[in-house]
Design an enzyme around this catalytic site. Sequence first.
Site, PDB file in Angstrom:
ATOM      1  N   ASP A  39       0.825  -1.209   0.000  1.00 22.11           N
ATOM      2  CA  ASP A  39       0.000   0.000   0.000  1.00 22.11           C
ATOM      3  C   ASP A  39       0.861   1.260   0.000  1.00 22.11           C
ATOM      4  O   ASP A  39       0.653   2.172  -0.808  1.00 22.11           O
ATOM      5  CB  ASP A  39      -0.942   0.003   1.206  1.00 22.11           C
ATOM      6  CG  ASP A  39      -1.900  -1.173   1.201  1.00 22.11           C
ATOM      7  OD1 ASP A  39      -2.496  -1.427   0.145  1.00 22.11           O
ATOM      8  OD2 ASP A  39      -2.044  -1.827   2.245  1.00 22.11           O
ATOM      9  N   GLU A 147      -9.343  -2.006   4.424  1.00 15.47           N
ATOM     10  CA  GLU A 147      -8.958  -1.385   5.695  1.00 15.47           C
ATOM     11  C   GLU A 147      -9.925  -0.279   6.087  1.00 15.47           C
ATOM     12  O   GLU A 147     -10.313  -0.165   7.254  1.00 15.47           O
ATOM     13  CB  GLU A 147      -7.529  -0.835   5.588  1.00 15.47           C
ATOM     14  CG  GLU A 147      -6.480  -1.928   5.491  1.00 15.47           C
ATOM     15  CD  GLU A 147      -5.109  -1.404   5.121  1.00 15.47           C
ATOM     16  OE1 GLU A 147      -4.128  -2.139   5.335  1.00 15.47           O
ATOM     17  OE2 GLU A 147      -5.015  -0.271   4.601  1.00 15.47           O
TER      18      GLU A 147
END
Length: 255
Positions: A39, A147
Amino acid sequence: MWSDSELESRIQTAVEWLREQAAKAGVKGLVVGISGGVDSAVVSGLCKRAFPENSVGVIMPSHSNPVDREDALLIAETHGLKVVEVDLGEVHQGILERVRKGLNEQGLTFEERLSQGNLKARLRMSTLYTVANALNYLVVGTDNAPESYTGYFTKYGDGGVDLLPISTLTKTEVRAWAAKLGLPDKIVNRVPTAGLWPGQTDESEMGITYDLIDRYLLGEEIPAESVGKIEKLHRQSEHKRQLPPVLELPKLAQL
């Protein structure tokens, strides 16, 4: 799967969005924390494309696995990104020791693993904003769609950022973007971990795989048990996605 042209178009859209947001804020560039994971690898690449001369990656070890630092440096080298390294280990340990001592003196229990992990994330946030303020940059976050939906981030920690360019991307698409941005396979397919304690991984902590969350967010059918777990995480973390509640009191009449 996506074609090269589709991926490039979406990446470029994100790059242009970052430039627009920086212009609106009147800042000169962008800063991102690099953990070594996919990420932050993608977001750091977007920042570099958006501001080739005014983007900085910050590496913030804190009694961390040395591999995390090695992978973070590899990411920065791949993108040609300027790096600032700030070791937070001593500060992190010092705060923990003082909190533990104060609680023990009052006969109060100290839940160390969660407390130290969240503290680590919040120290990283403070460090990123210190760098950003010094340079007149914005802080760019690295949360992806799973997330964001499940609340797998620390409130006022990695959730404390100015911009979120990949928070609508599934983990699968993040990996596709990473490959398109030319990142090495070891980064693209790295086991996701926030590095909050030894052996910690995202999926073991959440109790569910990114693949299942991806499929759920895309509207695909997954086991009912998994649906329940995802929705429970979403409900329990709703406060992380909202501003703090404000007590509205009636106005007093002027004397």
